[in-house]
Design a protein around this motif. Structure first.
Motif: not given
Lengths: 403, 230
Positions: A172-182, A152-154, A117-122
Motif C-alpha cells: 500500500v505504501v509503495y502504491a500511495a507513496f507518490e500521492a500528494v495528500n496522504v 491511479v494516484f498519478a 471507479n475513482v475516475e468516475a466518482t471523483h
C-alpha cells in the motif's frame, strides 16, 4: 445536445431501477449489478453523473472493504448512499447511487477496478486498507495490483482526493507513496508473507516490531492515525473506539474509517460511538441457527483474512470451517497452505464445503484433529464459530435461520 | 537426518508452495524418519540440504532468486548429489533461459537444457498428467511455454492442461524433478510425495501411510477424469 444528454441519463437511471426491480422480483439476482450494467450500456457517463455533487469516500483493499464501508456509513450517520451488498465494480456503484439521492456516499471498490471507479466518482477520500494474495487464478498477482494503484494516484482525478492509507503494508505504501495528500494510518497488521521482499526493488525488507524499511529508501511512513489499546488517535485527537465487531483487525478498520470521516468534516468522537452499533455486516459475525446448532458466521476469503480471523476465534471446542473453490472463490485452493491452521492444534475442526477433503488434508498435515462427512454434529450448548470462504459463506447464510 | 530446504519462501511461495515442504516433513516424521525442514532465507547463506524445494513466484522475485542461487553455489550442491523438486517458476529457473515479462530474456541456472518463452496466453486451470503408470493431479497458473532439449526426459505426459507445451510437463534430469503443477502438488498426490522422499533417502519404497490425503487424491482424480471426458 445538453437536453439529449439529460434525457439519456434519465432513461438510463430508470432502466437501472426497473431492471433491478425485475431481477429481484423474478429472483434471478440480488438486484444490484444487472441494472447498473444496463444503465451504463445506455449512458456510459451515468456513474460520473450520479456521483457529481456528492461527497464520496471510496474504500479498497484485499480484506475489510465491506466492513470498513459499513463502519464509515454508520459513523457518518443519517442517509448515506452505499453499495452494501458487496457489488464493487462500476455497475454495482451505479446501482447504489441510483438507489439513494443522498449527497454523501461511501463506496467499496474492487482492487482491480479502483482506477475506473475513482475516475468516475471523483472521491474526496480514497481509503487503501491492504493488499495480499487472493484468488490468483482469476485476479492479478498482488504486485501487479500495487503497480496499477500507483498509476491511479498519478492521475488528475485522484489528485484532489485525500488518500487514507495503511502505513504498515509495504504494498500500500509503495502504491500511495507518490500521492500528494496522504493520511497514514497504523492499523494492526499481522500478514507479511506478500512483502518479505521490497515492492519497489525486490531486495529483502527489514522488519522490527515497530517498523519496516528497505535499503532502497522505501520505509514505513510515520502514521498520524493509530491505536493505543481501545483508544484511537486520529490527527492528534484521542478517544475511545467501542467497536462491537470481534478481532483487532476490525479496530483497525474502524480507525481507517474514522480517519476518512475526519477528512470530510465529520466529528470523530460521536462517529466512533455511532460505529459501535455495527455488530453484523452482510451476515458476517451474525449469530444464526443451522439445524439445532447456534453458530456465528465468519467470512474469510484468503490467507491474510483467515490468519486475522483465526486470531479472533481463540478458545476451545469444535470449530466448523467450510471451503469451496467455485468461480467467485477462485478455482485453486492451494492458498490453504498459506493459512496458519497450526494455531488450531488442540481443537477439533468439522470440515465442510465442496473442498472439505482439501481442507481436511491441510489440517492433517498441520496436526489438527479434523473430521469430514460424519453426519450431523453433536449439538453443543454454546455458539460455535463457523469460518467460511466466499460462496461457502453464502451457502451457509442461505441454509441458516436467524436466532 | 533428512534435511529438506524450502528455498527462499519470501520470493518463491506465491501459491501455497510452502505446503510441499510441510508434506515431505510430515510424511517422513510420521514414519519415524529423522527429518528437519529448513527455511532458506535470502539474507542468510544457503543451508546444506538433501532436498531443495523451489516454489513459484512473481517475475521480479523469480529473477532475484536466480541471482541469489547462483551466488550461493546452488549448482555445486546439485552436482554433489542433492535432490531438487521444483514447481512453476522454480522449473523455469532451473533451465538455461527464460522470458517472463515482455520479451526480455533472462539467463537461468542452466542445470537442465530447457528454454522457457512467453506463451501467447496464460495457462490457468487444472493440470492432469501421467507419470509412468501413475496419475498426477494439480493446478497450474503460468505464462510460460517450455521446450526441453532432445536428451531431457519430461516429468510427465499431459492429459489435461498445458504443462510445458500441452504435450509434456516438466522434466526429470537425474535427481532434478520439476513440474508446472504449483502449490502443494505433493499434498494432492501422496504417492508423488513418497516418491520424492524415497528418492532423497535412496530407498526403493516406503511403508504405507494411510490418511485423508488418499481420499483427496482419489476425489481429484475422479473429478478431473470426468471433466476430461466431457
Amino acid at each position: 445536445m445538453a437536453i439529449w444528454r439529460t434525457l439519456r441519463l434519465l432513461v438510463a437511471k430508470t432502466a437501472v431501477r426497473s431492471t433491478n426491480w425485475i431481477s429481484l422480483r423474478t429472483r434471478r439476482g440480488s438486484g444490484t449489478v444487472i441494472g447498473g450494467t444496463v444503465g451504463l450500456a445506455i449512458a456510459p457517463g451515468l456513474l460520473e453523473a450520479l456521483a457529481a455533487h456528492r461527497r464520496v469516500i471510496v474504500v479498497s483493499g484485499t480484506n475489510g472493504k465491506t466492513t470498513t464501508t459499513a463502519l464509515a456509513v454508520a459513523g457518518w450517520g443519517g442517509d448515506v448512499a452505499t453499495n452494501d451488498t458487496g457489488a464493487n465494480m462500476p455497475a454495482g456503484l451505479t446501482a447504489a447511487l441510483v438507489r439513494s439521492p443522498s449527497p454523501r456516499a461511501v463506496l467499496e471498490s474492487d482492487e482491480g477496478w479502483l482506477g475506473a471507479n475513482v475516475e468516475a466518482t471523483h472521491p474526496a477520500v480514497i481509503v487503501l486498507l491492504n493488499l495480499s494474495r487472493d484468488q490468483l487464478d482469476r485476479a492479478s498477482e498482488v504486485r501487479q495490483i500495487a503497480e496499477r494503484w500507483r498509476a491511479v494516484f498519478a492521475t488528475a482525478q485522484s489528485r484532489g482526493a485525500v488518500i487514507v492509507a495503511n502505513a504498515m503494508d509495504p504494498l500500500v505504501v509503495y502504491a500511495a507513496f507518490e500521492a500528494v495528500n496522504v493520511r497514514w494510518c497504523a492499523p494492526p497488521t499481522t500478514w507479511t508473507a506478500d512483502t518479505m521482499s521490497c515492492p519497489r526493488c525486490t531486495a529483502p525488507l527489514h522488519r522490527t516490531e515497530e517498523r519496516w524499511w528497505c535499503a532502497c529508501g522505501l520505509a514505513q511512513p510515520s502514521a498520524s492515525s493509530y491505536l493505543d489499546g481501545t483508544t484511537a488517535v486520529v490527527g492528534g485527537e484521542r478517544f475511545e473506539i467501542p467497536v462491537s465487531l470481534p478481532g483487532s483487525f476490525n479496530r483497525g478498520n474502524a480507525l481507517m474509517a474514522l480517519t476518512a470521516l475526519a477528512e470530510v468534516g465529520v466529528d470523530v468522537r460521536p462517529a466512533a460511538l455511532r460505529m459501535a452499533s455495527v455488530d453484523e455486516v452482510a451476515g458476517r459475525y451474525g449469530v444464526r441457527r443451522i439445524g439445532g446448532q447456534v453458530v456465528r458466521l465468519l467470512l474469510a476469503k484468503n490467507p491474510a483474512g483467515f490468519a486475522a480471523m483465526l486470531e479472533s476465534v481463540e478458545g476451545e471446542g469444535d470449530l466448523w470451517v467450510s471451503i469451496n473453490a467455485r468461480v467467485a472463490d477462485g478455482h485453486d485452493p492451494s492458498w490453504l497452505y498459506d493459512v496458519p491452521f497450526e494455531v488450531l492444534c488442540g481443537r477439533r475442526v468439522r470440515c465442510l464445503g465442496d473442498r472439505r477433503l482439501d481442507l481436511a488434508t491441510r489440517l492433517w498435515y498441520a496436526g489438527v484433529d479434523a473430521y469430514v462427512d460424519e453426519g450431523p454434529p453433536v449439538i453443543e450448548d454454546r455458539v460455535v464459530d463457523v469460518l467460511a470462504n466466499y460462496t461457502a459463506f453464502s451457502d451457509l447464510l442461505k441454509e441458516s435461520q436467524p436466532c | 537426518m533428512l534435511r529438506i530446504v524450502q528455498v527462499y519462501p519470501e520470493l518463491l511461495g506465491t501459491y501455497g508452495d510452502g505446503g510441499n515442504g510441510l508434506v515431505l516433513k510430515e510424511r517422513a516424521r510420521r514414519r519415524g524418519i529423522d527429518v528437519e525442514l529448513i527455511r532458506a532465507d535470502m539474507d542468510d547463506p544457503l543451508p546444506a540440504g538433501d532436498v531443495y524445494l523451489l516454489g513459484g513466484g512473481e517475475d521480479g522475485p523469480q529473477r532475484l532468486a536466480v541471482a541469489l542461487l547462483e551466488e550461493a553455489g546452488f549448482s555445486r550442491r546439485v552436482a554433489n548429489g542433492a535432490m531438487v523438486f521444483a514447481v512453476c517458476a522454480g522449473l523455469q529457473m532451473l533451465g538455461s533461459r527464460f522470458s517472463v515479462q515482455g520479451d526480455d530474456e533472462y539467463v537461468g541456472l542452466g542445470l537442465v537444457d530447457a528454454v522457457t518463452t512467453r506463451a501467447p496466453s496464460r495457462a490457468v486451470g487444472d493440470l492432469m498428467t501421467t507419470v509412468g503408470a501413475s496419475t498426477m493431479v494439480g493446478f497450474e497458473n503460468h505464462g510460460g511455454e517450455t521446450t526441453i532439449g532432445a536428451g531431457v526426459e519430461p516429468f510427465a505426459t499431459v492429459v489435461r492442461g498445458r504443462g510445458n507445451d500441452g504435450r509434456v510437463d516438466g522434466f526429470r534430469a537425474g535427481r532434478i524433478w520439476a513440474t508446472y503443477a504449483h502449490g502443494p502438488v505433493l499434498a494432492l498426490n501422496p504417492w508423488l510425495a513418497d516418491a520424492v522422499l524415497a528418492e532423497s533417502l535412496g530407498l526403493s519404497e516406503l511403508a504405507p501411510l494411510p490418511s485423508v490425503a488418499d481420499r483427496l487424491y482419489e476425489s481429484r482424480c475422479r473429478a478431473l477424469t470426468k471433466r476430461s471426458a466431457d
